[in-house]
Design a protein around this motif. Structure first.
Motif, short mmCIF file in Angstrom:
data_model
loop_
_atom_site.label_atom_id
_atom_site.label_comp_id
_atom_site.label_asym_id
_atom_site.label_seq_id
_atom_site.Cartn_x
_atom_site.Cartn_y
_atom_site.Cartn_z
N GLY A 102 -167.56 17.70 3.38
CA GLY A 102 -167.01 16.38 3.07
C GLY A 102 -165.50 16.44 2.99
N LEU A 103 -164.84 15.50 3.69
CA LEU A 103 -163.37 15.45 3.69
C LEU A 103 -162.89 14.17 3.02
N SER A 104 -161.98 14.34 2.08
CA SER A 104 -161.41 13.18 1.39
C SER A 104 -160.12 13.62 0.71
N GLY A 162 -153.45 14.70 5.98
CA GLY A 162 -154.16 14.74 7.25
C GLY A 162 -153.88 16.02 8.02
N THR A 163 -152.62 16.45 8.01
CA THR A 163 -152.26 17.70 8.67
C THR A 163 -152.99 18.88 8.03
N ALA A 164 -153.05 18.87 6.71
CA ALA A 164 -153.76 19.95 6.00
C ALA A 164 -155.24 19.97 6.39
N GLN A 165 -155.85 18.80 6.47
CA GLN A 165 -157.26 18.74 6.86
C GLN A 165 -157.46 19.28 8.27
N LYS A 166 -156.57 18.91 9.19
CA LYS A 166 -156.67 19.42 10.55
C LYS A 166 -156.56 20.93 10.59
N LEU A 167 -155.62 21.51 9.83
CA LEU A 167 -155.46 22.96 9.80
C LEU A 167 -156.72 23.63 9.24
N VAL A 168 -157.28 23.06 8.20
CA VAL A 168 -158.48 23.65 7.59
C VAL A 168 -159.67 23.55 8.55
N LEU A 169 -159.83 22.41 9.20
CA LEU A 169 -160.95 22.27 10.14
C LEU A 169 -160.77 23.18 11.35
N ASN A 170 -159.53 23.37 11.80
CA ASN A 170 -159.28 24.35 12.86
C ASN A 170 -159.84 25.71 12.46
#
Length: 308
Positions: free
Chosen positions: A148-150, A209-217
């Motif tokens: 879950g992302l929020s 949002g950038t942090a979420q992208k890095l984590v999902l990468n």
């Protein structure tokens, strides 16, 4: 008529969130030059990798859990709303072309659906029952992993989905931008990447949002490495659906084997374009059918097939 006055308890909770914070130093933002704004945003963005690094242990633990579920035949499902959901949808979609994953192995649930307008998606994030219902429709079970992302850690749609995931025994992960969030308390693994106030107050498509992208990468890429979807740092399961990707597959086989172009081309022809089969065939000096059989016995992992 829609009321724009939030309930008192909701207003207090939102006001306390770092993601909703206001930096008084930015009060003259609209008066600054374009170059000053570029420098400001770049400087703020530079802080994001450091914040991600502080959560590295939590990210690694979550990835190990996710990889174990997928090795057992489960799926990885992202759940998000707004920016979080759209970032999740991109990451899930790219796993198919990058790692050759079958459709549905990595999926994303986005509040309001991916085809809806951004405003409709934002509206749908308040529907906790929809998150629960849509996850249930995927028939999630104990072999699956749900992330879950929020940014706020309290998005009702995502909370509802994680509640359902917990009910059926799936692995649960929360990727949030605040400490001690509702989602973080629910999930087995909390990844809290606290990036602070945004340059535009409350615009969590920016640093959060950038942090979420890095984590999902990290989550998708390292999970696929753990599943043997790479040979070294080569994408041996890439799906060659266009000229660029066919050229990439050729370079991958060449890099992995060091063989001349003529042998690489012949091996790929015999392997029907499958980089893994071509690599095993060339390195083990066996024909394509034998290489394919070895890979099947090794679960598709090139190194295991070469060691057999």
């Amino acid at each position: 008529m829609t009321s724009f006055r939030p309930a008192a308890d909701v207003a207090v909770k939102l006001d306390e969130l770092p993601t909703e914070g206001w930096d008084p130093e930015g009060a003259d933002l609209d008066l600054r030059t374009t170059r000053e704004l570029v420098d400001l945003m770049n400087a703020q963005d530079a802080d994001v990798p450091t914040a991600v690094a502080r959560a590295a242990g939590a990210v690694a633990a979550a990835i190990d859990g996710i990889a174990a579920r997928l090795q057992a035949g489960g799926r990885l499902v992202y759940v998000g709303a707004g920016t979080s959901g759209r970032i999740a949808a991109v990451d899930a979609a790219e796993c198919e072309s990058t790692f050759g994953t079958p459709p549905g192995l990595v999926a994303a649930l986005v509040a309001g659906g991916t085809a809806a307008a951004a405003t409709a998606q934002e509206h749908a994030e308040d529907d906790a029952e929809a998150g629960e219902r849509e996850l249930r429709q995927l028939e999630i079970g104990p072999d699956d992993a749900v992330v879950g992302l929020s940014a706020s850690g309290r998005t009702p749609y995502v909370v509802g989905a994680l509640v359902e995931a917990l009910r059926v025994g799936a692995l649960t992960v929360a990727v949030v931008s605040v400490e001690e969030s509702e989602l973080g308390r629910l999930a087995e693994h909390e990844i809290a990447v606290v990036v602070g106030a945004e340059v535009i107050s409350g615009s969590t498509r920016l640093k959060a949002g950038t942090a979420q992208k890095l984590v999902l990468n990290m989550i998708s890429t390292i999970t696929m490495v753990r599943l043997g979807k790479t040979y070294g740092n080569l994408m041996v399961d890439v799906v060659a659906t266009n000229e660029k990707l066919r050229a990439r597959v050729r370079r991958i086989v060449s890099s992995a084997t060091g063989e001349p172009d003529a042998r690489v081309d012949a091996a790929l022809d015999a392997a029907d374009g499958d980089a893994r089969v071509a690599i095993v065939s060339l390195l083990a000096e066996i024909d394509a059918d034998t290489a394919r059989a070895r890979l099947e016995a090794a679960g598709g992992v090139v190194r295991k097939a070469l060691a057999s």
